[in-house]
Design a protein around this motif. Sequence first.
Motif, PDB file in Angstrom:
ATOM      1  N   GLY A 189     -15.918  11.044 -26.772  1.00  0.00           N
ATOM      2  CA  GLY A 189     -15.492  10.904 -25.375  1.00  0.00           C
ATOM      3  C   GLY A 189     -14.509   9.785 -25.128  1.00  0.00           C
ATOM      4  O   GLY A 189     -14.289   9.398 -23.972  1.00  0.00           O
ATOM      5  N   ALA A 190     -13.891   9.268 -26.175  1.00  0.00           N
ATOM      6  CA  ALA A 190     -13.033   8.094 -26.030  1.00  0.00           C
ATOM      7  C   ALA A 190     -11.788   8.347 -25.185  1.00  0.00           C
ATOM      8  O   ALA A 190     -11.271   7.433 -24.545  1.00  0.00           O
ATOM      9  CB  ALA A 190     -12.623   7.570 -27.401  1.00  0.00           C
ATOM     10  N   ASN A 191     -11.290   9.600 -25.166  1.00  0.00           N
ATOM     11  CA  ASN A 191     -10.008   9.855 -24.496  1.00  0.00           C
ATOM     12  C   ASN A 191      -9.970  11.070 -23.579  1.00  0.00           C
ATOM     13  O   ASN A 191      -9.273  11.050 -22.566  1.00  0.00           O
ATOM     14  CB  ASN A 191      -8.902  10.024 -25.559  1.00  0.00           C
ATOM     15  N   ASP A 192     -10.677  12.115 -23.928  1.00  0.00           N
ATOM     16  CA  ASP A 192     -10.529  13.396 -23.222  1.00  0.00           C
ATOM     17  C   ASP A 192     -11.556  13.552 -22.102  1.00  0.00           C
ATOM     18  O   ASP A 192     -12.761  13.460 -22.327  1.00  0.00           O
ATOM     19  CB  ASP A 192     -10.661  14.543 -24.227  1.00  0.00           C
ATOM     20  N   GLU A 193     -11.059  13.818 -20.887  1.00  0.00           N
ATOM     21  CA  GLU A 193     -11.930  13.948 -19.716  1.00  0.00           C
ATOM     22  C   GLU A 193     -12.861  15.153 -19.823  1.00  0.00           C
ATOM     23  O   GLU A 193     -14.043  15.088 -19.451  1.00  0.00           O
ATOM     24  CB  GLU A 193     -11.070  14.056 -18.453  1.00  0.00           C
ATOM     25  N   ASP A 194     -12.353  16.248 -20.353  1.00  0.00           N
ATOM     26  CA  ASP A 194     -13.184  17.454 -20.485  1.00  0.00           C
ATOM     27  C   ASP A 194     -14.332  17.227 -21.464  1.00  0.00           C
ATOM     28  O   ASP A 194     -15.449  17.717 -21.250  1.00  0.00           O
ATOM     29  CB  ASP A 194     -12.335  18.640 -20.949  1.00  0.00           C
ATOM     30  N   ILE A 195     -14.055  16.498 -22.547  1.00  0.00           N
ATOM     31  CA  ILE A 195     -15.115  16.216 -23.520  1.00  0.00           C
ATOM     32  C   ILE A 195     -16.174  15.321 -22.891  1.00  0.00           C
ATOM     33  O   ILE A 195     -17.376  15.530 -23.073  1.00  0.00           O
ATOM     34  CB  ILE A 195     -14.533  15.550 -24.783  1.00  0.00           C
ATOM     35  N   ARG A 196     -15.732  14.318 -22.128  1.00  0.00           N
ATOM     36  CA  ARG A 196     -16.699  13.447 -21.457  1.00  0.00           C
ATOM     37  C   ARG A 196     -17.610  14.249 -20.533  1.00  0.00           C
ATOM     38  O   ARG A 196     -18.822  14.022 -20.471  1.00  0.00           O
ATOM     39  CB  ARG A 196     -15.970  12.377 -20.641  1.00  0.00           C
ATOM     40  N   LYS A 197     -17.016  15.201 -19.837  1.00  0.00           N
ATOM     41  CA  LYS A 197     -17.796  16.041 -18.913  1.00  0.00           C
ATOM     42  C   LYS A 197     -18.852  16.835 -19.676  1.00  0.00           C
ATOM     43  O   LYS A 197     -20.012  16.928 -19.257  1.00  0.00           O
ATOM     44  CB  LYS A 197     -16.855  16.977 -18.158  1.00  0.00           C
ATOM     45  N   LYS A 198     -18.455  17.395 -20.831  1.00  0.00           N
ATOM     46  CA  LYS A 198     -19.407  18.166 -21.634  1.00  0.00           C
ATOM     47  C   LYS A 198     -20.538  17.280 -22.148  1.00  0.00           C
ATOM     48  O   LYS A 198     -21.697  17.701 -22.191  1.00  0.00           O
ATOM     49  CB  LYS A 198     -18.681  18.813 -22.820  1.00  0.00           C
ATOM     50  N   ILE A 199     -20.192  16.072 -22.536  1.00  0.00           N
ATOM     51  CA  ILE A 199     -21.216  15.150 -23.042  1.00  0.00           C
ATOM     52  C   ILE A 199     -22.223  14.815 -21.948  1.00  0.00           C
ATOM     53  O   ILE A 199     -23.443  14.874 -22.152  1.00  0.00           O
ATOM     54  CB  ILE A 199     -20.565  13.864 -23.594  1.00  0.00           C
ATOM     55  N   ILE A 200     -21.726  14.461 -20.773  1.00  0.00           N
ATOM     56  CA  ILE A 200     -22.613  14.053 -19.690  1.00  0.00           C
ATOM     57  C   ILE A 200     -23.461  15.216 -19.187  1.00  0.00           C
ATOM     58  O   ILE A 200     -24.591  15.027 -18.736  1.00  0.00           O
ATOM     59  CB  ILE A 200     -21.783  13.429 -18.545  1.00  0.00           C
ATOM     60  N   GLU A 201     -22.919  16.426 -19.309  1.00  0.00           N
ATOM     61  CA  GLU A 201     -23.684  17.598 -18.876  1.00  0.00           C
ATOM     62  C   GLU A 201     -24.714  18.043 -19.902  1.00  0.00           C
ATOM     63  O   GLU A 201     -25.502  18.952 -19.648  1.00  0.00           O
ATOM     64  CB  GLU A 201     -22.719  18.758 -18.582  1.00  0.00           C
ATOM     65  N   THR A 202     -24.716  17.393 -21.086  1.00  0.00           N
ATOM     66  CA  THR A 202     -25.741  17.680 -22.086  1.00  0.00           C
ATOM     67  C   THR A 202     -27.106  17.277 -21.537  1.00  0.00           C
ATOM     68  O   THR A 202     -27.241  16.316 -20.791  1.00  0.00           O
ATOM     69  CB  THR A 202     -25.454  16.899 -23.389  1.00  0.00           C
ATOM     70  N   GLU A 203     -28.119  18.014 -21.923  1.00  0.00           N
ATOM     71  CA  GLU A 203     -29.470  17.835 -21.408  1.00  0.00           C
ATOM     72  C   GLU A 203     -29.921  16.371 -21.402  1.00  0.00           C
ATOM     73  O   GLU A 203     -29.948  15.709 -22.434  1.00  0.00           O
ATOM     74  CB  GLU A 203     -30.441  18.662 -22.268  1.00  0.00           C
ATOM     75  N   ASN A 204     -30.249  15.876 -20.209  1.00  0.00           N
ATOM     76  CA  ASN A 204     -30.819  14.525 -20.022  1.00  0.00           C
ATOM     77  C   ASN A 204     -29.950  13.411 -20.607  1.00  0.00           C
ATOM     78  O   ASN A 204     -30.468  12.355 -20.989  1.00  0.00           O
ATOM     79  CB  ASN A 204     -32.219  14.441 -20.648  1.00  0.00           C
ATOM     80  N   MET A 205     -28.636  13.612 -20.664  1.00  0.00           N
ATOM     81  CA  MET A 205     -27.777  12.649 -21.343  1.00  0.00           C
ATOM     82  C   MET A 205     -27.826  11.269 -20.683  1.00  0.00           C
ATOM     83  O   MET A 205     -27.979  10.243 -21.361  1.00  0.00           O
ATOM     84  CB  MET A 205     -26.336  13.163 -21.369  1.00  0.00           C
ATOM     85  N   MET A 206     -27.680  11.213 -19.365  1.00  0.00           N
ATOM     86  CA  MET A 206     -27.657   9.916 -18.699  1.00  0.00           C
ATOM     87  C   MET A 206     -29.003   9.205 -18.827  1.00  0.00           C
ATOM     88  O   MET A 206     -29.055   7.984 -19.008  1.00  0.00           O
ATOM     89  CB  MET A 206     -27.278  10.083 -17.227  1.00  0.00           C
ATOM     90  N   ASP A 207     -30.091   9.963 -18.765  1.00  0.00           N
ATOM     91  CA  ASP A 207     -31.414   9.357 -18.958  1.00  0.00           C
ATOM     92  C   ASP A 207     -31.538   8.778 -20.361  1.00  0.00           C
ATOM     93  O   ASP A 207     -32.135   7.714 -20.561  1.00  0.00           O
ATOM     94  CB  ASP A 207     -32.512  10.401 -18.729  1.00  0.00           C
ATOM     95  N   ARG A 208     -30.977   9.474 -21.340  1.00  0.00           N
ATOM     96  CA  ARG A 208     -31.044   9.000 -22.725  1.00  0.00           C
ATOM     97  C   ARG A 208     -30.248   7.714 -22.906  1.00  0.00           C
ATOM     98  O   ARG A 208     -30.657   6.811 -23.643  1.00  0.00           O
ATOM     99  CB  ARG A 208     -30.539  10.090 -23.676  1.00  0.00           C
TER     100      ARG A 208
END
Length: 688
Positions: free
Chosen positions: A412-431
């Motif tokens: 997620g260092a540069n691409d906005e779409d990749i960051r979105k996919k990462i954050i939308e991963t199950e319980n990512m922010m909680d993790r």
Amino acid sequence: MACVLETPLRMSVLSEVTASSRHYVDRLFDPDPQKVLQGVIDMKNAVIGNNKQKANLIVLGAVPRHGSSWNTSRTPSSTLKGLSYHPMLLYLLQQETSSTELRTECAVVLGSLAMGTENNVKSLLDCHIIPALLQGLLSPELKFIEACLRCLRTIFTSPVTPEELLYTDATVIPHLMALLSRSRYTQEYICQIFSHCCKLRHWHSCGFKSSPQPLLCANGPDHQTILFNHGAVQNIAHLLSSTSYKVRMQALKCFSVLAFENPQVSMTLVNVLVDGELLPQIFVKMLQRDKPIEMQLTSAKCLTYMCRAGAIQTDDNCIVLKTLPSLVRMCSKERLLEERVEGAETLAYLIETDVELQRIASITDHLIAMLSDYFKYPSSVSAITDIKRLDHDLKHAHELRQAAFKLYASLGANDEDIRKKIIETENMMDRIVNGLSESSIKVRLSAVRCLHSLSRSVQQLRTSFQDHAVWKPLMKVLQNAPDEVLVVASSTLCNLLLEFSPSKENMAFQAEQKIKADILQGLSTEQLFQLLSDSDVNVLMKTLGLLRNLLSTRPHIDQIMSSHGKQIMQAVTLILEGEHNIEVKEQTLCILANIADGTTAKELIMTNDDILQKIKYYMSHSNAKLQLAAMFCISNLIWNEEEGKRDSYFYVLSWTESIVKTKSFQGREWQMLGSSTMILRSRCKCSK
């Protein structure tokens, strides 16, 4: 130097010493050489796989203790008979009158003792076993040499052995290079010693490093340079075609540690031929799925390090089509825990700075979703049936979380779409929030890196970060954290405090002064001002950015400066006087400009002639950025509606105009400066 076991362990072991253990040691003093040899052989058979017996023998005097020296070469055997504390195995090993078989068996037993506990290794090191074994390498007898090397390999691969001991004598490395040609065993052991004793001299505190390369060499050339200068590449390259798998693997591991962050070695490796093939081609062949996983991973590391060192282009097929997919494959849940960890960390390092590789990795084998399994391991339905493996994995499961955070950070260092996919991963922010509170410092650091990477997204700052109030656990991370954590955490905090981030409102405005006070208290003012004097420019810039964000809006500026003004002004003065780059001084002048925007805070500038003279100096500086930053300070200083203060502000304005008149206004920046002066004059007139 004392050669003793730790007291609790020694007392425990002594209570369990058996008569047979004493018998083994007593036989070392027999005047009959054949009985001594048989005694050593029996001792070897007794200690194999028996850590208790190994500890017994060390306590009883098979190696010295109670501060005795190992150098007994001139001690008569009649005297040794009565001294059980003397290092008989080392003594026998070094005696030229001892038979080759006896010396070899002594080296074998010492190696077996070293395979016991770390305390055993410490005892052997205290007895100066390494110089004795290195001396043994001068023997013409191959079997004895191999036994000494095998023992040295065991000792040097122990975590308690300082790698520097290999480099103390400048004649050791060239002699080891010469011994590489003696046998496949010398090749295996020497390559393994090199791969474990090759550490980097430097360490970048703020950059991501997936490979554990600690700071070891404070002075002189680093280990990579020493080995390279003694022909390591040329002497080891041909070993990749050995018929022995162990030799090929150890040679491969040597190249991975030699190439790490080393352009000189990497550029050399790219052009080395082995049986008509270039090394990168050989590494690619070793990536094939029919090769052992260990070989695939180590080959991928070699190619990764060569790529990061600039020897292989990031768009080369061997990287895009071979190395990257192989590393993604290592992240699969079918792989062992340590393979998944190493695969993820190496992949994170490979793609860390390249946008295209990040995009390719993100769509390879559903990698982003695959990494979510790293946080569920081992699950309640785990297929692990081996109890020892399950126990191991339970103890090391945190390493999976650390590796996943690292890889997410790189993805997620540069691409906005990749960051979105990462954050939308199950319980990512909680993790991530949970990761910030883990007991493992490595997991916390990786979680902060991941958070920092994702915090570059404007969209996520306004949504996911806002919903989870990530700044709260981040503030706790800053408390008593090592510098490496502070750098990344402060960078993340600066992102959260940006103008467009709702976190800034939460932290600076909605809660008014209290939250900013909490930030200063959480970071601690002592730590903040210590960071402002840090020699690392990255630490300094991030800290200045944080301070600049805290000093925003007049009431808050006045409140913070009333509490911490003296320290802040001292820090600002030191930075402006110091040998810092343009960016650091520009940021510092911007902090002054914010202070000048306060109602009462600006008096700390107006009553400080030293600071005023510095602002005046930077107004006439040759760098336009510093000129404008200084002008910004003046602009905020001049605007004051208090009747009694006009004279001092007209004074500032007068020398501002005098500076402007000496310039020719040739550039756009100076035109802006001239215009700003006229605006300042009109402000002062309006305030009359």
